[in-house]
Design a protein around this motif. Structure first.
Motif, PDB file in Angstrom:
ATOM      1  N   GLY A  85       4.599  -4.654   0.288  1.00 32.70           N
ATOM      2  CA  GLY A  85       3.821  -4.257  -0.888  1.00 32.70           C
ATOM      3  C   GLY A  85       4.727  -4.033  -2.074  1.00 32.70           C
ATOM      4  N   THR A 117      -1.204 -15.042   3.601  1.00 33.11           N
ATOM      5  CA  THR A 117      -2.512 -15.156   4.248  1.00 33.11           C
ATOM      6  C   THR A 117      -3.457 -14.180   3.561  1.00 33.11           C
ATOM      7  OG1 THR A 117      -1.386 -15.663   6.327  1.00 33.11           O
ATOM      8  CG2 THR A 117      -3.685 -14.960   6.481  1.00 33.11           C
ATOM      9  N   ILE A 150      -2.043  -9.133   8.024  1.00 35.74           N
ATOM     10  CA  ILE A 150      -2.025 -10.285   7.119  1.00 35.74           C
ATOM     11  C   ILE A 150      -1.632  -9.813   5.719  1.00 35.74           C
ATOM     12  CG2 ILE A 150      -3.660 -11.695   8.440  1.00 35.74           C
ATOM     13  CD1 ILE A 150      -5.813 -10.976   6.367  1.00 35.74           C
ATOM     14  N   GLU A 151      -0.851 -10.639   5.064  1.00 35.96           N
ATOM     15  CA  GLU A 151      -0.294 -10.274   3.758  1.00 35.96           C
ATOM     16  C   GLU A 151      -0.376 -11.491   2.833  1.00 35.96           C
ATOM     17  OE1 GLU A 151       1.033  -7.566   1.979  1.00 35.96           O
ATOM     18  OE2 GLU A 151       1.045  -9.185   0.494  1.00 35.96           O
ATOM     19  N   ARG A 152      -0.959 -11.278   1.682  1.00 38.48           N
ATOM     20  CA  ARG A 152      -1.149 -12.340   0.694  1.00 38.48           C
ATOM     21  C   ARG A 152       0.171 -12.876   0.119  1.00 38.48           C
ATOM     22  NH1 ARG A 152      -4.207 -10.739  -4.615  1.00 38.48           N
ATOM     23  NH2 ARG A 152      -2.490  -9.278  -4.417  1.00 38.48           N
ATOM     24  N   TYR A 174       8.954  -4.735  -7.887  1.00 37.50           N
ATOM     25  CA  TYR A 174       7.724  -4.291  -8.577  1.00 37.50           C
ATOM     26  C   TYR A 174       7.922  -2.942  -9.275  1.00 37.50           C
ATOM     27  CZ  TYR A 174       5.951  -8.029  -5.636  1.00 37.50           C
ATOM     28  OH  TYR A 174       5.772  -9.252  -5.023  1.00 37.50           O
ATOM     29  N   GLY A 175       9.107  -2.725  -9.818  1.00 34.84           N
ATOM     30  CA  GLY A 175       9.364  -1.474 -10.536  1.00 34.84           C
ATOM     31  C   GLY A 175      10.167  -0.506  -9.669  1.00 34.84           C
ATOM     32  N   ALA A 176      10.905   0.386 -10.332  1.00 30.27           N
ATOM     33  CA  ALA A 176      11.837   1.276  -9.626  1.00 30.27           C
ATOM     34  C   ALA A 176      11.099   2.194  -8.656  1.00 30.27           C
ATOM     35  CB  ALA A 176      12.612   2.103 -10.633  1.00 30.27           C
ATOM     36  N   PRO A 206      -7.631  -4.407  -2.931  1.00 21.78           N
ATOM     37  CA  PRO A 206      -8.498  -3.756  -3.929  1.00 21.78           C
ATOM     38  C   PRO A 206      -9.934  -3.587  -3.432  1.00 21.78           C
ATOM     39  CG  PRO A 206      -7.257  -5.582  -4.894  1.00 21.78           C
ATOM     40  CD  PRO A 206      -7.056  -5.665  -3.422  1.00 21.78           C
ATOM     41  N   GLY A 242      -0.339   0.028   5.126  1.00 19.92           N
ATOM     42  CA  GLY A 242      -0.646  -0.905   6.209  1.00 19.92           C
ATOM     43  C   GLY A 242       0.407  -0.875   7.309  1.00 19.92           C
ATOM     44  N   TYR A 244      -3.562   6.365  -7.722  1.00 22.10           N
ATOM     45  CA  TYR A 244      -2.105   6.249  -7.717  1.00 22.10           C
ATOM     46  C   TYR A 244      -1.570   7.078  -6.557  1.00 22.10           C
ATOM     47  CZ  TYR A 244       2.761   6.336  -8.524  1.00 22.10           C
ATOM     48  OH  TYR A 244       4.110   6.191  -8.314  1.00 22.10           O
ATOM     49  N   ALA A 267       1.152   7.675   0.407  1.00 20.12           N
ATOM     50  CA  ALA A 267       0.562   6.530   1.122  1.00 20.12           C
ATOM     51  C   ALA A 267       0.870   6.648   2.617  1.00 20.12           C
ATOM     52  CB  ALA A 267       1.104   5.217   0.558  1.00 20.12           C
ATOM     53  N   GLY A 327      -4.834   3.219   1.296  1.00 16.54           N
ATOM     54  CA  GLY A 327      -3.773   2.816   0.370  1.00 16.54           C
ATOM     55  C   GLY A 327      -4.228   2.910  -1.072  1.00 16.54           C
ATOM     56  N   ARG A 328      -3.334   2.550  -1.966  1.00 14.18           N
ATOM     57  CA  ARG A 328      -3.617   2.775  -3.392  1.00 14.18           C
ATOM     58  C   ARG A 328      -4.691   1.826  -3.928  1.00 14.18           C
ATOM     59  NH1 ARG A 328      -0.996  -0.298  -7.186  1.00 14.18           N
ATOM     60  NH2 ARG A 328      -0.386  -2.210  -6.158  1.00 14.18           N
TER      61      ARG A 328
HETATM   62  P1  FDA Z   1       0.824  -1.696  -1.769  1.00 14.21           P
HETATM   63  O1  FDA Z   1       0.292  -2.187  -3.051  1.00 14.21           O
HETATM   64  O2  FDA Z   1       2.277  -1.441  -1.679  1.00 14.21           O
HETATM   65  O3  FDA Z   1       0.458  -2.746  -0.617  1.00 14.21           O
HETATM   66  C1  FDA Z   1      -0.790  -3.413  -0.557  1.00 14.21           C
HETATM   67  C2  FDA Z   1      -0.545  -4.798  -0.011  1.00 14.21           C
HETATM   68  O4  FDA Z   1      -1.799  -5.432   0.251  1.00 14.21           O
HETATM   69  C3  FDA Z   1       0.212  -5.696  -0.970  1.00 14.21           C
HETATM   70  O5  FDA Z   1       1.357  -6.212  -0.347  1.00 14.21           O
HETATM   71  C4  FDA Z   1      -0.796  -6.790  -1.291  1.00 14.21           C
HETATM   72  O6  FDA Z   1      -0.200  -8.067  -1.513  1.00 14.21           O
HETATM   73  C5  FDA Z   1      -1.664  -6.804  -0.043  1.00 14.21           C
HETATM   74  N1  FDA Z   1      -2.992  -7.379  -0.261  1.00 14.21           N
HETATM   75  C6  FDA Z   1      -3.871  -7.080  -1.248  1.00 14.21           C
HETATM   76  N2  FDA Z   1      -4.988  -7.826  -1.148  1.00 14.21           N
HETATM   77  C7  FDA Z   1      -4.821  -8.613  -0.052  1.00 14.21           C
HETATM   78  C8  FDA Z   1      -5.619  -9.615   0.558  1.00 14.21           C
HETATM   79  N3  FDA Z   1      -6.807  -9.984   0.068  1.00 14.21           N
HETATM   80  N4  FDA Z   1      -5.145 -10.235   1.674  1.00 14.21           N
HETATM   81  C9  FDA Z   1      -3.930  -9.911   2.173  1.00 14.21           C
HETATM   82  N5  FDA Z   1      -3.112  -8.965   1.618  1.00 14.21           N
HETATM   83  C10 FDA Z   1      -3.557  -8.334   0.521  1.00 14.21           C
HETATM   84  N6  FDA Z   1       6.166   5.680  -5.338  1.00 14.21           N
HETATM   85  C11 FDA Z   1       7.140   6.602  -5.123  1.00 14.21           C
HETATM   86  O7  FDA Z   1       7.041   7.385  -4.184  1.00 14.21           O
HETATM   87  N7  FDA Z   1       8.246   6.635  -5.944  1.00 14.21           N
HETATM   88  C12 FDA Z   1       8.409   5.781  -6.983  1.00 14.21           C
HETATM   89  O8  FDA Z   1       9.410   5.837  -7.699  1.00 14.21           O
HETATM   90  C13 FDA Z   1       7.384   4.808  -7.217  1.00 14.21           C
HETATM   91  N8  FDA Z   1       7.508   3.926  -8.238  1.00 14.21           N
HETATM   92  C14 FDA Z   1       6.467   3.063  -8.511  1.00 14.21           C
HETATM   93  C15 FDA Z   1       6.591   2.212  -9.602  1.00 14.21           C
HETATM   94  C16 FDA Z   1       5.546   1.355  -9.908  1.00 14.21           C
HETATM   95  C17 FDA Z   1       5.669   0.448 -11.087  1.00 14.21           C
HETATM   96  C18 FDA Z   1       4.379   1.355  -9.112  1.00 14.21           C
HETATM   97  C19 FDA Z   1       3.208   0.474  -9.461  1.00 14.21           C
HETATM   98  C20 FDA Z   1       4.279   2.173  -8.005  1.00 14.21           C
HETATM   99  C21 FDA Z   1       5.332   3.046  -7.692  1.00 14.21           C
HETATM  100  N9  FDA Z   1       5.271   3.874  -6.590  1.00 14.21           N
HETATM  101  C22 FDA Z   1       6.267   4.785  -6.362  1.00 14.21           C
HETATM  102  C23 FDA Z   1       4.097   3.843  -5.682  1.00 14.21           C
HETATM  103  C24 FDA Z   1       4.262   2.924  -4.473  1.00 14.21           C
HETATM  104  O9  FDA Z   1       4.417   1.597  -4.898  1.00 14.21           O
HETATM  105  C25 FDA Z   1       3.000   3.082  -3.599  1.00 14.21           C
HETATM  106  O10 FDA Z   1       3.000   4.356  -3.040  1.00 14.21           O
HETATM  107  C26 FDA Z   1       2.916   2.101  -2.470  1.00 14.21           C
HETATM  108  O11 FDA Z   1       2.977   0.801  -2.967  1.00 14.21           O
HETATM  109  C27 FDA Z   1       1.600   2.320  -1.736  1.00 14.21           C
HETATM  110  O12 FDA Z   1       1.523   1.455  -0.638  1.00 14.21           O
HETATM  111  P2  FDA Z   1       0.166   0.720  -0.288  1.00 14.21           P
HETATM  112  O13 FDA Z   1       0.381   0.142   1.056  1.00 14.21           O
HETATM  113  O14 FDA Z   1      -0.979   1.629  -0.489  1.00 14.21           O
HETATM  114  O15 FDA Z   1      -0.013  -0.409  -1.406  1.00 14.21           O
END
Ligand code: FDA
Length: 380
Positions: free
Chosen positions: A39, A217, A31-33, A56-58, A242, A14, A361, A367, A354-355
């Motif tokens: 994220g 939001t 907007i971000e929840r 949210y993890g390393a 999602p 985003g 994944y 991303a 996005g994911r």
């Molecule tokens: P992301 O999940 O980050 O963002 C989506 C956002 O949308 C969230 O903030 C969410 O709150 C918001 N949202 C959802 N629904 C909504 C709604 N209805 N209204 C408003 N907002 C809403 N990658 C890497 O390169 N190296 C690494 O080491 C790792 N490690 C890792 C560990 C773990 C445990 C996970 C789960 C993931 C990783 N990753 C990673 C992956 C990395 O987290 C991923 O690439 C990014 O989060 C992707 O970004 P996105 O914007 O797609 O999703």
């Protein structure tokens, strides 16, 4: 509505879209929840120690994509951190991924690469990859019983909360074994951690007069003005939440694994001497322990010498309000996803990314790369 584009979700996908659009002169609302941007890459200083913790993890940044590397360097520099992982099996520590060092330590030997290859081939002969019935048999057919049982079987079983015999062989096509002493975890051209931390990087991406961020939001909350019904047909939307939630789960809920994190401040300067220690044995409930200060050895003079922050990681199936982390991808999930992709075709000017929006994944660089493509090919 005084905005040219609505972005739902402030993760890397985003924010990349928002940054590109803002730079092209568009007014963007994000907007971000959650109560923070970024994220799952979000990090913050643990209050007692000041040590940066990945909430949210390393998260380790790595990429071989030159376009992405050039882009991310506009917002942050990177340290020269190189990721390495160790594993504690029966109270002995071995280097990961399984390499010649691991093999020689495990068998108390000094095998050459060819000798180790021959040994593993012989041990793997117990089952045939082509006819293996489940994850257990397939794992043995790939690396032989001793290494599989020590390093892969129970670790994977803990990740999936399912015994290795009940897991499908489909979850694995190969298991990493290196016949040299290289224990670098990633083999990308570029690797490092953002010098001032992830949140500083994410904030710089969002820092533009054309970008307005609204935290806490939710897109599906009808009481806020940028909700799904209100914006439909009014402004273009990039949706990174999602995909099943967007369609009110009409084709079924897609399944995810989630993680539980147990964080602790310890009154010792150094707990494990390395950032990540895996625990592959069945009798230890967690899969790994992170010790965050080791991600930034260059901050040694800023971090306390008598305290450290560790985080144990537990893995399980997500339910209800759990954070969705890793797509499970069962046959039902795959057919559900196809049905959602069909439904997306009727959503005029809503772009799923996005994911969460694509049920995939994605590493951070993926991303960011796919957001840059969406911007260049569809939105610019
Ligand atoms: P992301 O999940 O980050 O963002 C989506 C956002 O949308 C969230 O903030 C969410 O709150 C918001 N949202 C959802 N629904 C909504 C709604 N209805 N209204 C408003 N907002 C809403 N990658 C890497 O390169 N190296 C690494 O080491 C790792 N490690 C890792 C560990 C773990 C445990 C996970 C789960 C993931 C990783 N990753 C990673 C992956 C990395 O987290 C991923 O690439 C990014 O989060 C992707 O970004 P996105 O914007 O797609 O999703």
């Amino acid at each position: 509505m005084d905005t040219d584009l609505l972005v739902v979700g402030s993760g890397f996908f985003g924010l990349t879209i928002a940054e590109r659009a803002a730079n092209a002169g568009r007014k963007v609302t994000v907007i971000e929840r959650r109560h923070h941007i970024g994220g799952n890459a979000y990090s913050e200083a643990e209050p007692e120690t000041g040590i940066e913790v990945h909430r949210y993890g390393a998260h380790l940044f790595h990429t071989s994509n030159e376009t992405v590397w050039e882009y991310v360097n506009r917002f942050t520099t990177f340290t020269n951190y190189v990721h390495k992982v160790y594993t504690n099996h029966k109270n002995q520590v071995f280097p990961m991924p399984v390499n010649l060092g691991t093999i020689n330590q495990f068998f108390q030997a000094a095998y050459s690469p060819d000798e180790a290859r021959a040994l593993i081939k012989e041990q793997a002969g117990e089952f045939d990859v082509a006819t293996a019935q489940n994850f257990y048999e397939k794992g043995i057919a790939l690396v032989g019983r001793p290494l599989f049982e020590a390093f892969f079987a129970h670790y994977t079983a803990k990740q999936w909360q399912t015994s290795p015999e009940k897991l499908s062989g489909d979850i694995v096509s190969r298991l990493p074994v290196r016949y040299n002493y290289d224990n670098r975890y990633f083999n990308d051209t570029h690797e490092g951690l953002p010098t001032d931390g992830y949140t500083a990087w994410l904030e710089r991406m969002a820092d533009h007069p054309n970008i307005t961020i609204k935290l806490e939001t939710d897109f599906f909350d009808a009481s806020q003005p940028f909700n799904k019904a209100a914006v439909a047909g009014q402004i273009p939307v990039v949706y990174t939440g999602p995909v099943d939630r967007y369609f009110d789960y009409s084709e079924g809920a897609l399944s995810w694994r989630t993680l539980d994190f147990e964080q602790e401040v310890l009154q010792v300067g150094d707990f494990q001497g390395t950032p990540v220690m895996n625990y592959p044995d069945a009798d230890v409930p967690f899969t790994r322990i992170h010790e965050f200060k080791h991600f930034h050895p260059e901050r040694a003079d800023q971090y306390p010498t008598d305290k450290t922050v560790i985080m144990r990681e537990f893995s399980r199936f997500a339910e209800g309000n759990d954070e969705p982390y890793y797509p499970i991808n069962t046959p039902d999930d795959r057919s559900g996803l196809l049905a959602y992709r069909e439904l997306q075709k009727d959503e005029k000017d809503v772009h799923f990314g996005g994911r969460l929006g694509t049920y995939q994944y994605l590493d951070m660089h993926m991303a960011i790369g796919s957001a840059l493509s969406m911007w260049n090919n569809k939105l610019a």
